[in-house]
Design an enzyme around this catalytic site. Structure first.
Site, PDB file in Angstrom:
ATOM      1  N   LEU A 295       0.810  -1.222   0.000  1.00 54.48           N
ATOM      2  CA  LEU A 295       0.000   0.000   0.000  1.00 54.48           C
ATOM      3  C   LEU A 295       0.842   1.270   0.000  1.00 54.48           C
ATOM      4  CD1 LEU A 295      -2.733  -1.028   2.587  1.00 54.48           C
ATOM      5  CD2 LEU A 295      -2.953  -0.922   0.110  1.00 54.48           C
ATOM      6  N   ARG A 296       2.171   1.116  -0.104  1.00 57.87           N
ATOM      7  CA  ARG A 296       3.017   2.298  -0.054  1.00 57.87           C
ATOM      8  C   ARG A 296       2.729   3.234  -1.220  1.00 57.87           C
ATOM      9  NH1 ARG A 296       8.021   0.017   1.148  1.00 57.87           N
ATOM     10  NH2 ARG A 296       7.644   0.277   3.368  1.00 57.87           N
ATOM     11  N   GLY A 297       2.418   2.681  -2.393  1.00 58.17           N
ATOM     12  CA  GLY A 297       2.102   3.513  -3.550  1.00 58.17           C
ATOM     13  C   GLY A 297       0.869   4.371  -3.318  1.00 58.17           C
TER      14      GLY A 297
END
Length: 367
Positions: A295-297
């Site tokens: 979920l970093r993007g």
């Protein structure tokens, strides 16, 4: 102290050092400049990886950035530049003094830009503990390293793709946690290490590990300027700067002051900037369709769009804000296919436009 007075204070403090080419005079490379500005507006974004040809101004731009940043308030005499008001940005010693009711002495200081040399050892980066002094005198004799100097500043790693893997891991751990811990012979010392991590490199000298790429919030690509007029302008400006640095700096002082104002105002406005649920959902759809791991993007696209909206003086994110940052935030997170000829930035733009119901990008964008 007003912005102008603070700016001139910085100039006077740096007059004894080698003059730095002004950020606002740099021609082109808008993608790189935007990524750097957004990361200093929101240091929690997670840093910038700048990849491109040699001689495209990567190092010059990073060093120029630090010169125009608003000054910060620090605890006088503290080697970690502790924030006198925010306990999350204090060293353990300063926090203890604060909790004991001591009135902390405060001074304003220019943001530090620390270069990490390729040959640096772990002790030079993290700091060292004098074991003999600790055992004989019973005190934690700690010599701070580069991470201590970079706290609340910028840590720049040129040719990051040539850096030793172990040092890369140390940097990334500190950047993610905001703390640096040094342990020797059962003695442990820690200090805050929150910095904007900026790496640069040339793809011809080796690729970066996917795990390393993913830890940088944004990935800017820089290319050699092709337009002959722009090339001439760059050569002329460089000649003017080298011939008379002070006159060149004076000519760009007003533009530098204005950019400093915008960054300072954006840092304040950022706390109030919002993204609608609908836009967040569409960001998630883009990341999902591009098969971005984790979920970093999603998180960095959201934060970068907020920082851009604040930089533009708005309290609410628009589709245009997302469009300007989403390629920077996602292009390096796509799974690599060695047989794929389409540019990763073009793929991100194509999916973004379809999800947000915009006309498809021109095919020459992939070139």
């Amino acid at each position: 102290m007003g912005y102008e007075r603070r700016y001139f204070a910085v100039v006077s403090q740096t007059s004894g050092r080698r003059p730095v080419f002004p950020f606002t005079a740099i021609v082109g490379q808008e993608e790189m400049k935007l990524a750097l500005i957004l990361n200093v507006i929101d240091p929690k974004l997670g840093g910038v990886m700048i990849m491109g040809d040699r001689g495209t101004g990567k190092s010059t731009t990073v060093r120029a950035l630090a010169e125009l940043l608003p000054e910060i308030e620090v605890v006088t005499g503290d080697p970690y530049h502790s924030d006198p008001y925010n306990q999350d940005l204090m060293s353990d010693e300063v926090r203890g003094r604060k909790l004991a009711g001591e009135a902390l002495p405060v001074e304003r200081r220019q943001v530090q830009m620390v270069d990490l040399p390729l040959g640096a050892t772990e002790d030079r980066v993290c700091g060292t503990i004098d074991i003999e002094k600790a055992l004989s005198e019973g005190v934690k004799a700690f010599e701070p390293g580069l991470l201590a100097r970079a706290n609340r500043g910028i840590l720049y790693v040129d040719e990051v793709n040539l850096l030793d893997d172990h040092l890369v891991d140390v940097l990334l751990d500190s950047a993610a946690s905001g703390w640096n811990t040094v342990e020797r012979e059962g003695i442990s010392v820690r200090h805050p290490a929150r910095f904007v991590l900026v790496g640069s490199g040339n793809p011809e000298e080796g690729e970066l590990r996917p795990q390393l790429l993913d830890r940088f919030a944004m990935h800017a690509e820089v290319r050699t300027v092709k337009d002959p007029k722009s090339r001439v302008q760059i050569v002329q400006q460089r000649g003017e700067f080298d011939g008379n640095p002070q006159r060149f700096l004076a000519a760009h002082r007003k533009a530098q002051q204005e950019l400093t104002r915008r960054i300072a105002k954006a840092q304040q406005l950022l706390k109030k900037t919002e993204v609608s649920d609908d836009l967040q959902l569409k960001i998630a759809q883009v990341c999902s369709e591009l098969d971005v791991d984790g979920l970093r993007g999603d998180i960095v696209t959201d934060r970068a769009a907020r920082a851009l909206a604040a930089f533009e003086g708005r309290g609410r994110v628009t589709v245009e804000d997302i469009q300007r940052v989403i390629v920077l935030c996602l292009r390096h997170r796509l799974r690599k296919d060695p047989l794929e000829s389409i540019d990763s930035g073009y793929k991100v733009e194509k999916v973004f436009r379809r999800i947000f119901d915009l006309p498809p990008p021109e095919t020459n964008a992939a070139q």
